[in-house]
Design an enzyme around this catalytic site. Sequence first.
Site, PDB file in Angstrom:
ATOM      1  N   GLU A 288       0.908  -1.267  -0.097  1.00 33.45           N
ATOM      2  CA  GLU A 288      -0.079   0.042   0.078  1.00 33.45           C
ATOM      3  C   GLU A 288       0.837   1.390  -0.132  1.00 33.45           C
ATOM      4  O   GLU A 288       0.347   2.310   0.335  1.00 33.45           O
ATOM      5  CB  GLU A 288      -0.983  -0.115   1.063  1.00 33.45           C
ATOM      6  CG  GLU A 288      -2.004  -1.017   1.215  1.00 33.45           C
ATOM      7  CD  GLU A 288      -2.763  -1.263   2.511  1.00 33.45           C
ATOM      8  OE1 GLU A 288      -3.888  -0.188   2.315  1.00 33.45           O
ATOM      9  OE2 GLU A 288      -2.657  -1.992   3.360  1.00 33.45           O
TER      10      GLU A 288
ATOM     11  N   GLU B 127     -14.681  -5.062   8.880  1.00 35.35           N
ATOM     12  CA  GLU B 127     -13.121  -4.861   9.522  1.00 35.35           C
ATOM     13  C   GLU B 127     -13.152  -3.523  10.022  1.00 35.35           C
ATOM     14  O   GLU B 127     -13.775  -2.619   9.827  1.00 35.35           O
ATOM     15  CB  GLU B 127     -12.086  -5.251   8.382  1.00 35.35           C
ATOM     16  CG  GLU B 127     -12.315  -4.368   7.331  1.00 35.35           C
ATOM     17  CD  GLU B 127     -11.087  -4.725   6.209  1.00 35.35           C
ATOM     18  OE1 GLU B 127     -10.897  -5.908   6.070  1.00 35.35           O
ATOM     19  OE2 GLU B 127     -10.448  -3.695   5.652  1.00 35.35           O
TER      20      GLU B 127
ATOM     21  N   VAL C  72     -21.990 -12.379   1.637  1.00 33.38           N
ATOM     22  CA  VAL C  72     -23.474 -12.133   1.768  1.00 33.38           C
ATOM     23  C   VAL C  72     -24.246 -11.278   0.699  1.00 33.38           C
ATOM     24  O   VAL C  72     -23.798 -10.151   0.454  1.00 33.38           O
ATOM     25  CB  VAL C  72     -23.581 -11.486   3.215  1.00 33.38           C
ATOM     26  CG1 VAL C  72     -25.280 -11.448   3.581  1.00 33.38           C
ATOM     27  CG2 VAL C  72     -23.054 -12.139   4.342  1.00 33.38           C
TER      28      VAL C  72
ATOM     29  N   GLU D   1     -22.801  -2.007   1.766  1.00 37.09           N
ATOM     30  CA  GLU D   1     -21.585  -1.597   2.286  1.00 37.09           C
ATOM     31  C   GLU D   1     -21.422  -0.165   2.883  1.00 37.09           C
ATOM     32  O   GLU D   1     -21.455   0.832   2.251  1.00 37.09           O
ATOM     33  CB  GLU D   1     -20.319  -1.691   1.249  1.00 37.09           C
ATOM     34  CG  GLU D   1     -20.217  -3.288   0.591  1.00 37.09           C
ATOM     35  CD  GLU D   1     -18.963  -3.431  -0.233  1.00 37.09           C
ATOM     36  OE1 GLU D   1     -17.821  -2.835   0.385  1.00 37.09           O
ATOM     37  OE2 GLU D   1     -18.846  -3.823  -1.276  1.00 37.09           O
TER      38      GLU D   1
ATOM     39  N   GLN E 225     -17.214 -15.880   3.957  1.00 41.79           N
ATOM     40  CA  GLN E 225     -18.327 -16.146   3.160  1.00 41.79           C
ATOM     41  C   GLN E 225     -19.132 -14.620   2.711  1.00 41.79           C
ATOM     42  O   GLN E 225     -19.390 -13.970   3.710  1.00 41.79           O
ATOM     43  CB  GLN E 225     -19.196 -17.049   3.850  1.00 41.79           C
ATOM     44  CG  GLN E 225     -20.805 -17.177   3.319  1.00 41.79           C
ATOM     45  CD  GLN E 225     -21.493 -18.070   4.210  1.00 41.79           C
ATOM     46  OE1 GLN E 225     -21.277 -19.100   4.618  1.00 41.79           O
ATOM     47  NE2 GLN E 225     -22.691 -17.662   4.647  1.00 41.79           N
TER      48      GLN E 225
ATOM     49  N   SER F 295     -11.083   9.102  -0.362  1.00 46.30           N
ATOM     50  CA  SER F 295     -11.123   8.317   0.873  1.00 46.30           C
ATOM     51  C   SER F 295     -12.370   8.678   1.755  1.00 46.30           C
ATOM     52  O   SER F 295     -12.746   9.835   1.758  1.00 46.30           O
ATOM     53  CB  SER F 295      -9.854   8.393   1.900  1.00 46.30           C
ATOM     54  OG  SER F 295      -8.863   7.766   1.097  1.00 46.30           O
TER      55      SER F 295
ATOM     56  N   SER G 104      -6.618  -2.004   1.451  1.00 46.93           N
ATOM     57  CA  SER G 104      -6.847  -1.250   0.113  1.00 46.93           C
ATOM     58  C   SER G 104      -7.228  -2.426  -1.041  1.00 46.93           C
ATOM     59  O   SER G 104      -6.944  -2.185  -2.117  1.00 46.93           O
ATOM     60  CB  SER G 104      -5.441  -0.652  -0.422  1.00 46.93           C
ATOM     61  OG  SER G 104      -5.265   0.489   0.312  1.00 46.93           O
TER      62      SER G 104
ATOM     63  N   PHE H  59     -14.699 -14.380  -0.230  1.00 47.96           N
ATOM     64  CA  PHE H  59     -13.656 -13.390  -0.513  1.00 47.96           C
ATOM     65  C   PHE H  59     -12.334 -14.003   0.288  1.00 47.96           C
ATOM     66  O   PHE H  59     -12.258 -14.242   1.407  1.00 47.96           O
ATOM     67  CB  PHE H  59     -14.120 -12.084   0.072  1.00 47.96           C
ATOM     68  CG  PHE H  59     -15.337 -11.503  -0.638  1.00 47.96           C
ATOM     69  CD1 PHE H  59     -14.995 -10.540  -1.677  1.00 47.96           C
ATOM     70  CD2 PHE H  59     -16.630 -11.829  -0.542  1.00 47.96           C
ATOM     71  CE1 PHE H  59     -15.833 -10.025  -2.567  1.00 47.96           C
ATOM     72  CE2 PHE H  59     -17.544 -11.088  -1.235  1.00 47.96           C
ATOM     73  CZ  PHE H  59     -17.481 -10.294  -2.250  1.00 47.96           C
TER      74      PHE H  59
END
Length: 373
Positions: A19, A324, A229, A234, A227, A335, A196, A188
Amino acid sequence: MSAPRKLRVAVLFGGRSAEHEISLLSARNVVEALDRDRFDPVLVGIDKAGRWLLQEEALLLGASRDPRLARLNQSAPDVALLAHPGTAGEAALTVGGASQAIDVVFPVLHGPMGEDGAVQGLLELAGVPYVGSGVLGSAVGMDKDVMKRLLAQDELPLVPYETVRRLAWERDPSEVLARCERLVLPLFVKPANLGSSVGVTKVKTYEALADAISLAFAYDSKIVIEQGVEGVREIECAVLGDEEPIVSIPGEIVVDHPDGFYSYAAKYIDERGATTRVPADLNEAETRAVQLLALRTFRVLEASGLARIDLFLSKKTGEVYVNEINTLPGFTSISMYPKLWEASGVPPRELVSRLIDLALARAERRRKLKTST
């Protein structure tokens, strides 16, 4: 009366992670937002070999906003941080053999060797105040596996997942693949200690899982397989503070990219890869639910200063899941962290000033602790 002395803020950016380039873009925006009536910046770029180099402000601010073109000046003077406080408790950098006092460090670093507690430990030894979470909060926030274990222990809602270590994959890949069959597609696959969306793959068939695992292991020795969903939104919230943190209004990421998720390309390369909606279109109950879960996540993971909490909201059931935490979230022009606070009434200049003030206040509290019996 003379004007108060300006505080010297060492802005650290770059670093030894994948990153690196995103960090340069974040640092640009932090430096632009510094209140020059209060702060004097000292720009320190860390190259991919780990060298600390004094950087020119004009070069940083004039650099391309495309991460593929972001570069440090490799011929700049070397910089070193003194490993212990001076006799008067001050911290200092050495540049070309000369010492320069600094008052606080703003680490604009993403990923391993910057966001994971490594640099934070160095700053603790040097006795210099710094923005963001301490060693513990940084470390657990960076490691997606440990983060999830702590959140699960406190009964915060998570999507099902598996953690895989490189040795287990190399010894018996069939066992790992069989273990992952309990997870419902799509999956995922992510490096455990990176951000990132670097090294992340959305897997739609079990036949594609092995290649995705191999890619993730190119970036880390431990990976998580989550898993997916279907039918989720988001949602992201920004948190600011220390012992009494506050939370921003929620925002939403809407992805429209061939990768099918908020990938590195969707974030930073494709200008039309994703749309941010600030504020998110949520009712009062949904807004309160995601804000409370964001604050709980921040506290459970021992975060401090700043963090962006990423959440999933089920369109069907209304359930909210923690995805997370990002303890040093991006400050680039796209951002969400600065966007969310600006929409919440805290513009970038005030936000950066408050983060530095929080760092100084935390350091002052720690200085008052006894170090002998």
